[in-house]
Design an enzyme around this catalytic site. Structure first.
Site, PDB file in Angstrom:
ATOM      1  N   LYS A 196      33.018  60.618  53.188  1.00  0.00           N
ATOM      2  CA  LYS A 196      32.994  60.772  51.981  1.00  0.00           C
ATOM      3  C   LYS A 196      31.739  61.374  51.584  1.00  0.00           C
ATOM      4  O   LYS A 196      30.675  61.054  51.959  1.00  0.00           O
ATOM      5  CB  LYS A 196      33.271  59.653  51.278  1.00  0.00           C
ATOM      6  CG  LYS A 196      33.081  59.767  49.779  1.00  0.00           C
ATOM      7  CD  LYS A 196      33.335  58.283  48.765  1.00  0.00           C
ATOM      8  CE  LYS A 196      33.312  58.225  47.411  1.00  0.00           C
ATOM      9  NZ  LYS A 196      31.958  58.335  47.001  1.00  0.00           N
ATOM     10  N   TYR A 200      28.593  51.774  53.334  1.00  0.00           N
ATOM     11  CA  TYR A 200      27.101  52.254  53.428  1.00  0.00           C
ATOM     12  C   TYR A 200      26.739  52.084  54.587  1.00  0.00           C
ATOM     13  O   TYR A 200      26.602  50.722  54.815  1.00  0.00           O
ATOM     14  CB  TYR A 200      26.325  51.913  52.236  1.00  0.00           C
ATOM     15  CG  TYR A 200      26.610  52.531  50.872  1.00  0.00           C
ATOM     16  CD1 TYR A 200      26.685  53.904  50.986  1.00  0.00           C
ATOM     17  CD2 TYR A 200      26.705  51.903  49.569  1.00  0.00           C
ATOM     18  CE1 TYR A 200      26.941  54.652  49.400  1.00  0.00           C
ATOM     19  CE2 TYR A 200      26.885  52.449  48.498  1.00  0.00           C
ATOM     20  CZ  TYR A 200      27.132  54.068  48.444  1.00  0.00           C
ATOM     21  OH  TYR A 200      27.224  54.336  47.363  1.00  0.00           O
ATOM     22  N   SER A 208      33.716  48.872  47.549  1.00  0.00           N
ATOM     23  CA  SER A 208      32.435  49.373  47.977  1.00  0.00           C
ATOM     24  C   SER A 208      31.567  48.366  48.827  1.00  0.00           C
ATOM     25  O   SER A 208      31.791  47.113  48.431  1.00  0.00           O
ATOM     26  CB  SER A 208      31.651  49.633  46.604  1.00  0.00           C
ATOM     27  OG  SER A 208      30.080  49.816  46.975  1.00  0.00           O
ATOM     28  N   THR A 245      30.620  56.603  53.272  1.00  0.00           N
ATOM     29  CA  THR A 245      29.843  57.689  52.498  1.00  0.00           C
ATOM     30  C   THR A 245      28.442  58.159  52.919  1.00  0.00           C
ATOM     31  O   THR A 245      27.659  57.437  53.435  1.00  0.00           O
ATOM     32  CB  THR A 245      29.558  56.753  51.189  1.00  0.00           C
ATOM     33  OG1 THR A 245      30.909  56.066  50.685  1.00  0.00           O
ATOM     34  CG2 THR A 245      28.988  57.689  49.932  1.00  0.00           C
ATOM     35  N   HIS A 293      29.738  62.592  44.686  1.00  0.00           N
ATOM     36  CA  HIS A 293      29.711  61.325  44.209  1.00  0.00           C
ATOM     37  C   HIS A 293      29.432  61.404  42.422  1.00  0.00           C
ATOM     38  O   HIS A 293      28.782  60.828  42.173  1.00  0.00           O
ATOM     39  CB  HIS A 293      27.975  61.000  44.852  1.00  0.00           C
ATOM     40  CG  HIS A 293      27.889  59.502  45.020  1.00  0.00           C
ATOM     41  ND1 HIS A 293      27.887  58.883  46.158  1.00  0.00           N
ATOM     42  CD2 HIS A 293      27.771  58.169  44.255  1.00  0.00           C
ATOM     43  CE1 HIS A 293      28.085  57.394  46.113  1.00  0.00           C
ATOM     44  NE2 HIS A 293      27.684  57.202  44.708  1.00  0.00           N
TER      45      HIS A 293
HETATM   46  C1  FNR Z   1      29.731  55.270  42.416  1.00  0.00           C
HETATM   47  N1  FNR Z   1      30.265  55.793  43.408  1.00  0.00           N
HETATM   48  C2  FNR Z   1      30.293  55.351  44.658  1.00  0.00           C
HETATM   49  N2  FNR Z   1      30.757  55.518  45.698  1.00  0.00           N
HETATM   50  C3  FNR Z   1      30.547  55.127  46.898  1.00  0.00           C
HETATM   51  O1  FNR Z   1      30.929  55.615  47.943  1.00  0.00           O
HETATM   52  N3  FNR Z   1      30.071  53.803  47.054  1.00  0.00           N
HETATM   53  C4  FNR Z   1      29.530  53.027  45.731  1.00  0.00           C
HETATM   54  O2  FNR Z   1      29.081  51.978  45.886  1.00  0.00           O
HETATM   55  C5  FNR Z   1      29.654  54.058  44.723  1.00  0.00           C
HETATM   56  N4  FNR Z   1      29.348  53.315  43.556  1.00  0.00           N
HETATM   57  C6  FNR Z   1      29.281  54.048  42.288  1.00  0.00           C
HETATM   58  C7  FNR Z   1      29.017  53.261  41.149  1.00  0.00           C
HETATM   59  C8  FNR Z   1      29.239  54.132  40.046  1.00  0.00           C
HETATM   60  C9  FNR Z   1      28.816  53.267  38.681  1.00  0.00           C
HETATM   61  C10 FNR Z   1      29.972  55.220  39.856  1.00  0.00           C
HETATM   62  C11 FNR Z   1      30.046  55.922  38.815  1.00  0.00           C
HETATM   63  C12 FNR Z   1      30.211  55.750  40.914  1.00  0.00           C
HETATM   64  C13 FNR Z   1      31.048  57.362  43.286  1.00  0.00           C
HETATM   65  C14 FNR Z   1      32.506  56.977  43.371  1.00  0.00           C
HETATM   66  O3  FNR Z   1      32.991  56.650  44.421  1.00  0.00           O
HETATM   67  C15 FNR Z   1      32.962  58.626  43.200  1.00  0.00           C
HETATM   68  O4  FNR Z   1      32.703  59.495  44.126  1.00  0.00           O
HETATM   69  C16 FNR Z   1      32.846  59.248  41.619  1.00  0.00           C
HETATM   70  O5  FNR Z   1      32.513  58.079  40.639  1.00  0.00           O
HETATM   71  C17 FNR Z   1      33.641  60.172  41.381  1.00  0.00           C
HETATM   72  O6  FNR Z   1      33.419  61.032  40.312  1.00  0.00           O
HETATM   73  P1  FNR Z   1      33.682  60.614  38.756  1.00  0.00           P
HETATM   74  O7  FNR Z   1      35.343  60.448  38.854  1.00  0.00           O
HETATM   75  O8  FNR Z   1      33.137  59.350  38.605  1.00  0.00           O
HETATM   76  O9  FNR Z   1      33.530  61.820  37.964  1.00  0.00           O
END
Ligand code: FNR
Length: 378
Positions: free
Chosen positions: A251, A143, A119, A169, A275
């Site tokens: 994404k 990002y 990330s 994303t 997300h």
């Molecule tokens: C995320 N997700 C996320 N996505 C992204 O593109 N950049 C990021 O920095 C983050 N940070 C992040 C932090 C936390 C604590 C969570 C739980 C999620 C989203 C992540 O990539 C993904 O899309 C989801 O977590 C998928 O869903 P599930 O498997 O958690 O249900």
């Protein structure tokens, strides 16, 4: 087999192998701020629930008397070979879960040969994570900063550090209404902000009057507007193409027209994702829109999937409905909460073993055999 054999010697796994108990188990190891930052969703949690309900509506229909003794889980996605169609989703600020944060995740991923998507909001720098990842496959999640110079600097560092695929994303140009974090006034800030991306970025730092270590507030005040609001549009995608020579994946795609636009724009892949229910509360369950999106663009670009994947059966369902691979989110963060690297390894190995067994018991020799015919909808 390993677990049962160790059981003969009286040894049990380090923590639960039950996907339904993993979150609760992690809760006991984290303070309420970090726990709810990971576990929580946007608004009333409707989309988080919708993600699971979407999986529950589909059931696998096992086939019998087919030799599935030996299974092939391996696949290649955008030139990255992987032992199973699973990647670790980008999760930011992992040091709130365990001090080793992304370094632990990178080491576990590399050992299992599972690609990690790092990330932009990582608590460790791009270079530190690359080093921890060693020979492991590395994808980088962007990002997209409003400042082009900062963007180019981050992309340049990622490329030089061996990150091959860029995941952009799109659904988080501002943070959603997240009641658990709001109620606790919880800000997931980070092990010495100075090392985080992009606080550690030289171009970002050059824009600060003093170093971020000296003046956290000025760093944060510069960071927030750089990553919020958006003047981005489909027309701006060529900028990324110009500054990234590997595959590009978008994404956060949920609408079939956006999937078509992505394919028309010449990107290499998309992640169908909401997300993990953390952004638009009330949004569709991600699996609900996967079939129409895969049907519309699956022959032109790679369609990846995340949001709600918890079990081997979930991976099978997503693949049967057209995903080329899935990204695993919260479960590996809960593994990280259980002692860092070994905890991530335990969760990911468990998922892969569950996938392997479920695939074989359902009568499939490989993930390539999965089609919608493997499922029924209820
Ligand atoms: C995320 N997700 C996320 N996505 C992204 O593109 N950049 C990021 O920095 C983050 N940070 C992040 C932090 C936390 C604590 C969570 C739980 C999620 C989203 C992540 O990539 C993904 O899309 C989801 O977590 C998928 O869903 P599930 O498997 O958690 O249900």
């Amino acid at each position: 087999n390993e677990i049962y054999l160790q059981g003969l010697g009286g040894q049990v796994p380090p923590f639960t192998t039950n996907p339904n108990e993993l979150e609760e188990s992690a809760r006991g190891r984290l303070g309420p701020g970090p726990f709810w930052y990971v576990a929580g969703g946007a608004g009333a949690g409707a989309t988080m629930r919708a993600n699971r309900e979407a999986f529950d509506r589909w059931r696998i229909v096992p086939r019998m008397l087919r030799d599935a003794t030996i299974r092939h889980l391996g696949t290649t996605v955008l030139g990255t070979e992987m032992p199973a169609p699973v990647l670790l989703a980008p999760i930011g600020v992992q040091s709130i879960v365990h001090p080793d944060g992304e370094l632990a995740t990178a080491r576990a991923a590399a050992e299992l040969d599972v690609p990690m998507v790092l990330s932009t909001a990582s608590s460790y720098s791009i270079e530190e994570v690359a080093e921890a990842s060693g020979d492991g496959a590395r994808w980088f999640q962007l990002y997209w900063p409003n400042d082009d110079e900062v963007c180019m600097s981050i992309l340049d560092r990622a490329r030089k550090s061996g990150f091959r695929v860029l995941v952009v994303t799109l659904d988080t140009w501002t943070l959603a209404w997240r009641p658990h974090d709001l109620d606790q006034a919880y800000v997931p800030f980070i092990r010495g902000v100075g090392t985080a991306i992009p606080f550690s970025d030289p171009v970002f730092r050059a824009g600060l009057e003093r170093s971020p270590e000296e003046d956290l507030t000025s760093a944060v005040l510069r960071w927030v507007p750089m990553f919020t609001g958006t003047d981005k549009s489909w027309e701006r995608l060529p900028f990324l193409r110009e500054h990234w020579d590997g595959p590009i994946v978008l994404k956060g795609i949920l609408h079939v027209d956006d999937a078509r636009k992505a394919a028309d724009a010449g990107v290499d892949g998309i992640v169908v994702s909401n997300h993990g229910g953390r952004q638009v509360d009330g949004a569709v369950g991600a699996l609900d829109v996967l079939p129409e999106i895969a049907a519309a663009v699956g022959d032109r670009i790679e369609v990846l999937f995340d949001s709600g994947v918890r079990t081997g059966a979930d991976v099978i369902k997503a693949l049967a409905l057209g995903a080329r691979a899935v990204l695993l989110g919260r479960p590996y963060a809960y593994g990280l909460a259980h002692g860092g690297e070994p905890g991530v390894r335990h969760v990911v190995r468990g998922l892969l073993a569950d996938l392997d067994l479920t695939l074989g018991l359902a009568g499939f020799r490989g993930v390539a055999e999965l089609t919608p015919d493997a499922l029924r909808r209820f």
